[in-house]
Design a protein around this motif. Structure first.
Motif, PDB file in Angstrom:
ATOM      1  N   GLN A  14      36.807   7.585  30.207  1.00 18.19           N
ATOM      2  CA  GLN A  14      37.791   8.605  29.661  1.00 18.19           C
ATOM      3  C   GLN A  14      37.319  10.087  30.424  1.00 18.19           C
ATOM      4  N   MET A  15      35.870  10.126  30.460  1.00 18.20           N
ATOM      5  CA  MET A  15      35.353  11.333  31.087  1.00 18.20           C
ATOM      6  C   MET A  15      35.568  11.429  32.569  1.00 18.20           C
ATOM      7  N   VAL A  16      35.522  10.438  33.299  1.00 16.95           N
ATOM      8  CA  VAL A  16      36.200  10.298  34.823  1.00 16.95           C
ATOM      9  C   VAL A  16      37.886  10.705  34.729  1.00 16.95           C
ATOM     10  N   ALA A  17      38.383  10.077  34.086  1.00 13.76           N
ATOM     11  CA  ALA A  17      39.629  10.212  33.894  1.00 13.76           C
ATOM     12  C   ALA A  17      40.349  11.742  33.534  1.00 13.76           C
ATOM     13  N   GLN A  18      39.447  12.304  32.581  1.00 17.51           N
ATOM     14  CA  GLN A  18      39.742  13.436  32.370  1.00 17.51           C
ATOM     15  C   GLN A  18      39.458  14.620  33.241  1.00 17.51           C
ATOM     16  N   GLY A  19      38.361  14.452  34.005  1.00 13.43           N
ATOM     17  CA  GLY A  19      38.003  15.251  35.115  1.00 13.43           C
ATOM     18  C   GLY A  19      39.163  15.089  36.453  1.00 13.43           C
ATOM     19  N   ILE A  20      39.644  14.213  36.461  1.00 13.09           N
ATOM     20  CA  ILE A  20      40.892  14.011  37.578  1.00 13.09           C
ATOM     21  C   ILE A  20      42.112  14.558  37.033  1.00 13.09           C
ATOM     22  N   LEU A  21      42.335  14.374  35.797  1.00 14.98           N
ATOM     23  CA  LEU A  21      43.442  15.212  35.385  1.00 14.98           C
ATOM     24  C   LEU A  21      43.457  16.543  35.170  1.00 14.98           C
ATOM     25  N   ALA A  22      42.550  17.012  35.072  1.00 20.10           N
ATOM     26  CA  ALA A  22      41.762  18.557  34.837  1.00 20.10           C
ATOM     27  C   ALA A  22      41.743  19.261  36.433  1.00 20.10           C
ATOM     28  N   GLY A  23      41.961  18.299  37.283  1.00 18.35           N
ATOM     29  CA  GLY A  23      41.568  18.757  38.772  1.00 18.35           C
ATOM     30  C   GLY A  23      40.257  19.033  39.051  1.00 18.35           C
TER      31      GLY A  23
END
Length: 486
Positions: free
Chosen positions: A24-33
């Motif tokens: 989730q940490m990595v996915a959120q970093g990608i989704l946040a740009g």
């Protein structure tokens, strides 16, 4: 580009298994740009050590991210953000991880953002084909080669200490010497180094003066129309502010109210009309200030930009009682992004201004001060200023001819120099609406409301500058303004 392992941190309050939390940490970093396609992730071993988890946990999280096309594996090169990863969520749709329960409208005291003089000024002004915008640099007139050379000098070993050391509240001695021995004498001002302070442009100098000279029980007199940034500074000080109307020759001494503590004025070139205060009025203004025991803050606005005449003596040079604080700047004549100016006044005032500046920013960057000192002392500044004046004079003549040809109305001075014209719209025409419609024609002007204490009064005026537009484009730009006014 490799992503630093320090960019990753597990939220201790987040629920779920370690594997899911890493995913989730990595996915959120990608989704946040924050994590972008093509960037390389830390190795599973490095991330495991950083997060204090087992390497197999990180490897399994990476495997799930690869399966969902958030990451891609490249043999022995490692893991990378996938080119097919979901696009960042727009800010308005982004998930908010906390609830902001602070009522900022109540908590905030003064709100400078609401009245900021930069509001409404497009940052993409270079995209306009006819940018009659004031105060920006024209790259065709700037001495790139010699400025680059002076920056290299400032970066050299000889100047290393001046560039890198914390100078506490001191300024570059070479820059102070140039200001005291060359810049100020041209204005008729003689000052010692302890009577000069380097500032981050005129705006910073005006802020320091207002903070030291005013409070809620004191009265400041300002020009109307006048510089919008000053009005916002005084609103933060919360002093009593009295606007005084400006005439064809600038601020009239007889218009001053009896009750005043500090007068702010632009005698060289009034902002925004361009009017120059006559010598007799300058002497009369000093006499009125003496009678009222008031202090004058002189913003020596555009004094260098004159056309075929010598500038009049500065108010500071005529002052015999030490009641004039002089503000100058290299921002308009060198380039605005430099943000270097100076404050000149009696030693006790400058001592307090230096102490106040130190509480906010210590001193302007040593590298910029030393580079500017080299550029000035080596004569590059004077040579560039001559080229600037020749070009501005040519552009001014072209603009005056185009304005006369199309029958536009000039409301300000036409023979006092400067780098702009102050214009009036025909009856019933809003300058704000005119500026909006001109955007469609790739024309940029400055509507008048921000310059006036009563914004509605200023909606009949606008400013067109020739500092940022070539002479070849001026006639068509003026023609487009005329068509919108017809």
């Amino acid at each position: 580009m490799a992503i630093s392992v320090e960019c990753f941190l597990l939220d201790p309050q987040q629920s779920g298994t370690l594997q899911n939390r890493i995913r989730q940490m990595v996915a959120q970093g990608i989704l946040a740009g924050r994590l972008r396609p093509g960037e390389r992730m830390p190795s599973s071993r490095k991330l495991a050590v950083h997060l204090a988890v087992s390497r197999i946990t990180v490897s399994q999280a990476y495997a799930e991210l690869v399966a969902d096309d958030y990451l891609m594996a490249k043999g022995r090169s490692g893991y990378f953000i996938s080119e097919g990863a979901p696009q960042p969520v727009p800010p308005a749709q982004a998930l908010i991880s906390h609830e902001d329960r602070v009522d900022w409208a109540r908590v905030l005291g003064p709100r400078p953002e609401a009245g900021s003089p930069t509001r409404g000024k497009p940052r993409n002004w270079r995209d306009f084909r006819y940018p009659f915008v004031y105060g920006q640099a024209d790259p065709s007139l700037f001495d790139h080669a010699n400025w680059r050379g002076c920056m290299m000098l400032a970066l050299g070993h000889k100047d290393f200490a001046r560039m890198t050391d914390d100078q506490f509240d001191h300024d570059d001695p070479a820059l102070l010497e140039y200001i005291a021995r060359h810049t100020l004498p041209r204005r008729g001002i003689l000052a010692r180094p302890d009577e000069v302070l380097v500032t981050l442009g005129a705006q910073n100098a005006l802020w320091l003066a207002a903070q030291l000279l005013l409070n809620q029980r004191r009265t400041a007199v300002i020009e109307d129309p006048g510089y919008p940034g000053l009005r916002e500074i005084l609103a933060q000080v919360r002093c009593r502010t009295v606007p005084v109307s400006v005439g064809p020759q600038g601020l009239g001494p007889r218009a001053l109210p009896d009750d005043l503590d500090v007068l702010f004025c632009t005698p060289s070139h009034h902002c925004p009309t361009g009017a120059t205060m006559p010598l007799e009025a300058r002497h009369a203004l000093l006499a009125e200030a003496s009678t009222r025991n008031a202090v004058i803050v002189e913003d020596d606005y555009e004094f260098e930009i004159t056309h075929n005449r010598a500038p009049l003596p500065a108010l500071k040079s005529l002052d015999r009682e030490g009641r004039v604080i002089h503000v100058g700047s290299f921002s308009k004549s060198l380039f605005p992004g430099l943000r270097l100016g100076f404050l000149v006044g009696p030693a006790p005032f400058i001592r307090e201004a230096r102490a106040l500046r130190a509480t906010v920013l210590r001193h302007p960057p040593g590298l910029l001060q030393r580079a500017a000192a080299h550029f000035l002392s080596l004569g590059h500044y004077d040579a560039m200023l001559k080229r600037l004046m020749r070009s501005f004079s040519q552009r001014r003549e072209v603009m005056l001819e185009a304005v006369a040809h199309h029958g536009l109305t000039i409301a300000g001075a036409t023979d006092a120099g400067g780098s702009s014209l102050w214009m009036r719209t025909p009856p019933g025409v809003s300058a704000t609406e005119l500026a909006r419609r001109l955007h469609e024609d790739s024309v940029l002007i400055e509507p008048g409301p921000p310059f006036y204490n009563d914004h509605a009064q200023g909606d009949h005026y606008y400013r067109i500058a020739y500092s940022s537009i070539t002479a070849e484009r001026i006639p068509e730009g003026i023609a487009r303004i005329a068509r919108r006014l017809s």
